[in-house]
Design a protein around this motif. Structure first.
Motif, PDB file in Angstrom:
ATOM      1  N   ARG A 179      32.197  49.973  45.797  1.00 50.30           N
ATOM      2  CA  ARG A 179      33.216  49.234  46.539  1.00 50.30           C
ATOM      3  C   ARG A 179      33.611  50.031  47.760  1.00 50.30           C
ATOM      4  NH1 ARG A 179      39.285  49.708  45.632  1.00 50.30           N
ATOM      5  NH2 ARG A 179      38.925  50.382  47.767  1.00 50.30           N
ATOM      6  N   TYR A 230      30.964  54.995  42.907  1.00 51.44           N
ATOM      7  CA  TYR A 230      31.896  55.716  42.042  1.00 51.44           C
ATOM      8  C   TYR A 230      31.340  55.765  40.630  1.00 51.44           C
ATOM      9  CZ  TYR A 230      35.401  55.001  45.690  1.00 51.44           C
ATOM     10  OH  TYR A 230      36.090  55.019  46.880  1.00 51.44           O
ATOM     11  N   TYR A 232      37.837  59.294  35.932  1.00 50.97           N
ATOM     12  CA  TYR A 232      37.081  59.460  37.164  1.00 50.97           C
ATOM     13  C   TYR A 232      36.162  60.676  37.057  1.00 50.97           C
ATOM     14  CZ  TYR A 232      36.252  61.049  41.965  1.00 50.97           C
ATOM     15  OH  TYR A 232      35.668  61.499  43.132  1.00 50.97           O
ATOM     16  N   TYR A 272      31.232  52.735  48.796  1.00 55.18           N
ATOM     17  CA  TYR A 272      31.013  53.984  48.105  1.00 55.18           C
ATOM     18  C   TYR A 272      30.455  53.728  46.710  1.00 55.18           C
ATOM     19  CZ  TYR A 272      33.868  56.511  51.563  1.00 55.18           C
ATOM     20  OH  TYR A 272      34.356  57.075  52.707  1.00 55.18           O
ATOM     21  N   TYR A 318      32.736  56.517  36.669  1.00 54.79           N
ATOM     22  CA  TYR A 318      33.797  56.758  35.701  1.00 54.79           C
ATOM     23  C   TYR A 318      33.146  56.832  34.321  1.00 54.79           C
ATOM     24  CZ  TYR A 318      37.771  55.874  38.794  1.00 54.79           C
ATOM     25  OH  TYR A 318      38.720  55.967  39.776  1.00 54.79           O
ATOM     26  N   GLY A 377      35.988  52.069  50.257  1.00 59.31           N
ATOM     27  CA  GLY A 377      36.956  53.114  49.918  1.00 59.31           C
ATOM     28  C   GLY A 377      38.287  52.955  50.590  1.00 59.31           C
ATOM     29  N   PHE A 378      38.565  51.759  51.112  1.00 59.29           N
ATOM     30  CA  PHE A 378      39.850  51.554  51.761  1.00 59.29           C
ATOM     31  C   PHE A 378      40.341  50.161  51.417  1.00 59.29           C
ATOM     32  CE2 PHE A 378      38.112  48.632  54.816  1.00 59.29           C
ATOM     33  CZ  PHE A 378      36.803  49.050  54.993  1.00 59.29           C
ATOM     34  N   GLU A 411      40.898  46.676  47.669  1.00 57.65           N
ATOM     35  CA  GLU A 411      39.855  46.225  46.751  1.00 57.65           C
ATOM     36  C   GLU A 411      39.957  46.968  45.433  1.00 57.65           C
ATOM     37  OE1 GLU A 411      36.396  45.283  49.990  1.00 57.65           O
ATOM     38  OE2 GLU A 411      35.907  45.417  47.870  1.00 57.65           O
ATOM     39  N   LYS A 412      39.743  46.223  44.369  1.00 52.38           N
ATOM     40  CA  LYS A 412      39.949  46.777  43.041  1.00 52.38           C
ATOM     41  C   LYS A 412      38.666  47.410  42.510  1.00 52.38           C
ATOM     42  CE  LYS A 412      39.082  42.127  41.266  1.00 52.38           C
ATOM     43  NZ  LYS A 412      39.021  41.474  42.579  1.00 52.38           N
ATOM     44  N   LEU A 413      38.828  48.249  41.492  1.00 54.48           N
ATOM     45  CA  LEU A 413      37.690  48.751  40.726  1.00 54.48           C
ATOM     46  C   LEU A 413      37.215  47.642  39.796  1.00 54.48           C
ATOM     47  CD1 LEU A 413      38.470  52.336  39.377  1.00 54.48           C
ATOM     48  CD2 LEU A 413      36.613  51.682  40.894  1.00 54.48           C
ATOM     49  N   THR A 414      35.970  47.255  39.902  1.00 48.46           N
ATOM     50  CA  THR A 414      35.396  46.229  39.025  1.00 48.46           C
ATOM     51  C   THR A 414      34.369  46.888  38.128  1.00 48.46           C
ATOM     52  OG1 THR A 414      35.742  44.524  40.700  1.00 48.46           O
ATOM     53  CG2 THR A 414      34.175  44.045  38.928  1.00 48.46           C
ATOM     54  N   PHE A 415      34.637  46.875  36.834  1.00 48.41           N
ATOM     55  CA  PHE A 415      33.764  47.536  35.871  1.00 48.41           C
ATOM     56  C   PHE A 415      32.732  46.559  35.326  1.00 48.41           C
ATOM     57  CE2 PHE A 415      35.927  51.597  35.050  1.00 48.41           C
ATOM     58  CZ  PHE A 415      37.165  51.372  35.610  1.00 48.41           C
ATOM     59  N   PRO A 472      39.346  54.998  30.965  1.00 50.51           N
ATOM     60  CA  PRO A 472      38.292  55.543  31.825  1.00 50.51           C
ATOM     61  C   PRO A 472      38.771  56.771  32.589  1.00 50.51           C
ATOM     62  CG  PRO A 472      38.388  53.160  32.026  1.00 50.51           C
ATOM     63  CD  PRO A 472      39.583  53.575  31.226  1.00 50.51           C
ATOM     64  N   TYR A 529      30.281  54.292  33.685  1.00 49.42           N
ATOM     65  CA  TYR A 529      30.320  53.134  34.569  1.00 49.42           C
ATOM     66  C   TYR A 529      29.996  53.552  35.998  1.00 49.42           C
ATOM     67  CZ  TYR A 529      33.060  50.894  30.832  1.00 49.42           C
ATOM     68  OH  TYR A 529      33.497  50.373  29.638  1.00 49.42           O
ATOM     69  N   HIS A 574      32.462  60.519  43.252  1.00 54.48           N
ATOM     70  CA  HIS A 574      32.086  59.403  44.104  1.00 54.48           C
ATOM     71  C   HIS A 574      31.397  59.941  45.352  1.00 54.48           C
ATOM     72  CE1 HIS A 574      35.838  60.367  46.304  1.00 54.48           C
ATOM     73  NE2 HIS A 574      35.350  59.685  47.301  1.00 54.48           N
TER      74      HIS A 574
END
Lengths: 115, 111
Positions: free
Chosen positions: B91, B34, B46, B32, B36, B93-94, B97-101, B44, B87, B49
């Motif tokens: 990533r 996203y 949201y 997806y 932010y 959506g399940f 997995e982390k949000l990587t900025f 940050p 940002y 997405h």
């Protein structure tokens, strides 16, 4: 709903001292994250909890950083001993679940200055 | 996570539409997009997405190209309060997995 609460808002310590940050996530949010944001950079994940268990701590400098989430609710992040390069904003975020169709909600952060 | 490329900074006149581009040429089919934003001294926030269809909510619209290699976040009527770092993150959506900025785009709204 109440947001993610963090304290303190600001902290100044000398190098080699210890410091702790506290986070209270949104009620019912199972997933909690700690991020470090150095000035001019995007936030970097330090650790992720699912309830009271650690899911990912691969980026956590474990020789000096520790974190816990007792009872799967609020969490503390500790640095001992602090170094100058630890100066940053420490952000806590929570999510209903780890899947990102549920957005993360971030707190306002704790700004740490190490002198 | 796929890498994203965003301009370092942009300006937009107050009241005009702000269009923030993001390139994600290596995005996978199950990833997806996203968005932010981070207003000064805040965490940050949201925004929106999407997977492949265009999306709109009360804050913004997200336009994703048909090949999904790029997207644009649109703030239809920018106000001074929209000044922030934006940002773009991709990533799945399940899972865990982390949000990587990345470093994002610093958007400045000009009065």
């Amino acid at each position: 709903e109440a947001g993610v609460a963090q304290s303190p808002r600001y902290k100044i310590i000398e190098k080699r001292q210890s410091v702790a940050f506290w986070c209270n996530p949104i009620s019912g949010h199972a997933t909690l994250y700690w991020y470090q944001q150095i000035l001019g950079q995007g936030p970097k994940l330090l650790i992720q909890f699912q309830n009271n268990g650690v899911v990912d701590d691969s980026q956590l400098p474990k020789d000096r950083f520790s974190a816990e989430r007792l009872k799967g609710v609020d969490s503390t992040l500790k640095i001992q001993p602090a170094k100058l390069e630890d100066s940053a904003v420490y952000l806590c975020a929570s999510s209903l679940q780890a899947t990102l169709n549920y957005g993360y909600t971030f707190g306002s952060g704790t700004r740490l200055t190490v002198v | 996570d796929a890498k994203t490329t965003q301009p370092t900074s942009m300006d937009c006149a107050e009241g005009r539409a702000a269009n923030l581009p993001c390139n994600h040429s290596t995005i996978s089919g199950n990833e997806y997009v996203y968005w932010y934003r981070q207003i000064h001294s805040q965490g940050p926030q949201y925004i929106i997405h999407g997977l492949k269809n265009n999306e709109t909510n009360e804050m913004a619209s997200l336009i994703i190209t048909e090949d999904r290699k790029s997207s644009t976040l649109i703030l239809p009527h920018a106000t001074l309060r929209d000044t922030a770092v934006y940002y773009c993150i991709v990533r799945v959506g399940f899972g865990n997995e982390k949000l990587t900025f990345g470093t994002g785009t610093r958007l400045t709204i000009i009065p």
